[in-house]
Scaffold this motif. Sequence first.
Motif, short mmCIF file in Angstrom:
data_model
loop_
_atom_site.label_atom_id
_atom_site.label_comp_id
_atom_site.label_asym_id
_atom_site.label_seq_id
_atom_site.Cartn_x
_atom_site.Cartn_y
_atom_site.Cartn_z
N LEU A 117 0.89 -1.15 -0.08
CA LEU A 117 -0.08 -0.12 0.04
C LEU A 117 0.73 1.28 -0.08
CD1 LEU A 117 -3.00 -1.02 2.48
CD2 LEU A 117 -2.98 -0.32 -0.15
N ALA A 118 1.74 1.17 0.82
CA ALA A 118 2.73 2.46 0.65
C ALA A 118 3.66 2.52 -0.69
CB ALA A 118 3.91 2.14 1.75
N ILE A 119 3.89 1.68 -1.33
CA ILE A 119 4.51 1.61 -2.71
C ILE A 119 3.30 2.07 -3.65
CG2 ILE A 119 5.36 0.36 -4.61
CD1 ILE A 119 6.65 -1.52 -2.68
N PHE A 120 2.18 1.46 -3.49
CA PHE A 120 0.91 1.85 -4.37
C PHE A 120 0.63 3.64 -4.13
CE2 PHE A 120 -3.64 3.04 -4.42
CZ PHE A 120 -3.75 2.70 -5.98
N ALA A 121 0.84 4.08 -2.93
CA ALA A 121 0.36 5.30 -2.37
C ALA A 121 1.59 6.40 -3.27
CB ALA A 121 0.40 5.68 -1.09
N TYR A 122 2.82 5.85 -3.01
CA TYR A 122 3.99 6.60 -3.75
C TYR A 122 3.63 6.87 -5.28
CZ TYR A 122 8.71 8.07 -4.90
OH TYR A 122 9.48 8.79 -5.62
N ILE A 123 3.28 5.78 -5.81
CA ILE A 123 3.25 5.66 -7.22
C ILE A 123 2.22 6.52 -7.99
CG2 ILE A 123 2.47 4.20 -9.32
CD1 ILE A 123 3.91 1.85 -7.88
N THR A 124 0.93 6.36 -7.05
CA THR A 124 -0.12 7.26 -7.42
C THR A 124 0.11 8.70 -7.08
OG1 THR A 124 -1.07 7.01 -5.05
CG2 THR A 124 -1.94 5.75 -6.70
N TYR A 125 0.91 8.86 -6.29
CA TYR A 125 1.43 10.46 -6.11
C TYR A 125 2.50 10.91 -7.10
CZ TYR A 125 3.99 14.16 -3.73
OH TYR A 125 4.50 15.65 -3.55
N VAL A 126 3.33 10.03 -7.46
CA VAL A 126 4.23 10.45 -8.71
C VAL A 126 3.72 10.68 -9.91
CG1 VAL A 126 6.25 9.68 -9.70
CG2 VAL A 126 6.21 9.54 -7.09
N LEU A 127 2.64 9.76 -10.36
CA LEU A 127 2.11 9.56 -11.78
C LEU A 127 0.79 10.49 -11.59
CD1 LEU A 127 2.43 5.62 -12.56
CD2 LEU A 127 4.03 7.63 -13.02
N PHE A 128 0.08 10.79 -10.79
CA PHE A 128 -1.30 11.35 -10.89
C PHE A 128 -1.17 12.60 -9.95
CE2 PHE A 128 -1.95 6.82 -11.51
CZ PHE A 128 -2.27 6.76 -12.98
N ASP A 129 -0.01 12.72 -9.14
CA ASP A 129 0.01 13.91 -8.39
C ASP A 129 -1.35 14.04 -7.45
OD1 ASP A 129 0.99 16.05 -7.30
OD2 ASP A 129 -0.14 17.53 -8.66
N SER A 130 -1.62 12.67 -6.88
CA SER A 130 -2.84 12.40 -5.86
C SER A 130 -2.06 12.25 -4.46
CB SER A 130 -3.48 11.26 -6.17
OG SER A 130 -4.26 10.84 -5.33
N ILE A 131 -2.67 13.06 -3.63
CA ILE A 131 -2.08 13.03 -2.29
C ILE A 131 -3.01 12.43 -1.25
CG2 ILE A 131 -0.79 15.20 -2.55
CD1 ILE A 131 -3.25 16.53 -0.94
N LYS A 132 -4.09 11.84 -1.78
CA LYS A 132 -5.08 11.13 -0.98
C LYS A 132 -4.49 10.11 -0.06
CE LYS A 132 -9.58 8.69 -1.16
NZ LYS A 132 -10.75 8.45 -1.96
N PHE A 133 -4.04 8.97 -0.79
CA PHE A 133 -3.35 7.79 -0.24
C PHE A 133 -1.63 8.10 0.44
CE2 PHE A 133 -5.64 5.70 -3.68
CZ PHE A 133 -6.93 5.47 -2.82
N PHE A 134 -1.12 9.02 -0.16
CA PHE A 134 0.20 9.33 0.35
C PHE A 134 0.26 10.26 1.61
CE2 PHE A 134 4.71 11.11 -0.49
CZ PHE A 134 5.27 9.85 -0.39
N TYR A 135 -0.53 11.26 1.65
CA TYR A 135 -0.56 11.96 2.61
C TYR A 135 -1.88 12.17 3.66
CZ TYR A 135 3.53 14.67 0.81
OH TYR A 135 4.62 14.81 0.40
N VAL A 136 -2.98 11.91 3.19
CA VAL A 136 -4.36 12.05 3.58
C VAL A 136 -4.69 10.75 4.56
CG1 VAL A 136 -6.43 12.69 3.74
CG2 VAL A 136 -4.85 13.76 2.20
N GLU A 137 -5.07 9.59 3.84
CA GLU A 137 -5.63 8.54 4.59
C GLU A 137 -4.52 7.50 5.14
OE1 GLU A 137 -8.21 6.22 2.03
OE2 GLU A 137 -9.47 7.97 1.63
N PRO A 138 -4.70 7.20 6.72
CA PRO A 138 -3.62 6.51 7.31
C PRO A 138 -3.66 5.05 6.71
CG PRO A 138 -5.18 6.92 8.83
CD PRO A 138 -5.82 7.82 7.27
N ILE A 139 -2.64 4.30 7.13
CA ILE A 139 -2.72 2.77 6.98
C ILE A 139 -2.75 2.49 8.42
CG2 ILE A 139 -1.60 0.80 5.86
CD1 ILE A 139 -0.21 2.41 3.97
N VAL A 140 -4.08 1.98 8.96
CA VAL A 140 -4.08 1.80 10.24
C VAL A 140 -4.88 0.45 10.17
CG1 VAL A 140 -3.79 3.92 11.32
CG2 VAL A 140 -6.15 3.22 10.74
N GLY A 141 -4.77 -0.35 11.33
CA GLY A 141 -5.82 -1.45 11.91
C GLY A 141 -5.26 -2.65 11.30
N LEU A 142 -5.84 -3.76 11.79
CA LEU A 142 -5.56 -5.18 11.53
C LEU A 142 -6.25 -5.79 10.28
CD1 LEU A 142 -4.88 -6.49 15.00
CD2 LEU A 142 -3.19 -6.17 13.52
#
Length: 351
Positions: A117-142
């Motif tokens: 998920l961290a790699i996916f968030a970085y790819i979406t940020y680089v390719l599409f300039d989307s900050i939703k997964f890279f900065y906004v939504e946290p990766i939490v929980g089991l």
Amino acid sequence: MSVKSVLGDLQIVVERHSDVLKNYSAIFRVLIGLRVFGFLLSFFSFARNILWLHPYQLASIEVWRIFSAAFCGHNLLDLSWTIWSLHFATNLIRLNNSNEALLKVYAITQALTTLILAIFAYITYVLFDSIKFFYVEPIVGLVPICATVLVLMKQFLPDTIVLTTPIGRLKYTHLPFTAMLVALILALLKLTYFITFLQIAIGIQVSWTYLRFYKPHDTDDIYGDQIFFPSRTQLVFTLIGRICFRSLAKLGVCKRPIRHVDLNSLQSVTVGQINLPQIETSAKDSERRRQKALRELNDRLNKTRQTENLNFGGNWDEDEEDEDDTQAEAQSEIQIPAEIHSPNHNNDSQA
């Protein structure tokens, strides 16, 4: 204190308490307790700043967040599902798995899903300039562990009916796809993070890949189970599964299973009127006859080669003389006995 000594002490503690890991569910109750404690801490902003994980924070090597974020999150639905998975479902699938095996697949799925998920968030940020997964939504929980529990339940109780609805029966084998569908609906309704849906989808894929290829179960399927999905969509998902499998096999992530059959373990099995020991005996007899025929053929070939070497090695006059001598010897050796040569021999001698 060095890292090596800490790991050694940890190994000693695990060995001393191995009975707890093998026979009791106390370790899963500890996980539930940590998750409830993290749920309460998540209502405080300072705890969220320290313990939660956003993908951009891994760039500053805040690696502890991968572990701490797994027990955080203030979504009540997520907490309820986690408690159900670690208590009821885990106790159910422990009948078919050991505690060590469950903890191993839980840890692998949780860690790999978070990193993917961290790699996916970085790819979406680089390719599409989307900050939703890279900065906004946290990766939490089991959530990945909960998805793994559904996969294990699907393997353990595939045909058990969970719920009967007007449109059909919901079985344990349908739970992984149902969880993905429900999470997608909740994410669209803003009741959960959209990244929760991705955690379920990736967690199912990671756990299924590990259980199918690295801890295989008894099945004849090569590309996995089609019954993750509704029957009318199985053709499409089978095609997708084959493409994914072949791609992973070429990358070396997965390997095609090599199946071996031990005939010794099947000696007592009868097929119709044919018994396997009889088949094995006839096979041995055929092999002996084949070996005998091969030996005879080799002997004939050797004799033929020796004869050819003798014919081409000497001169023709000597061969003719040898042939005449051979015929003379043969005629001298083959002599008809007097008793047989003359049928009236006995009568003549009597006279």
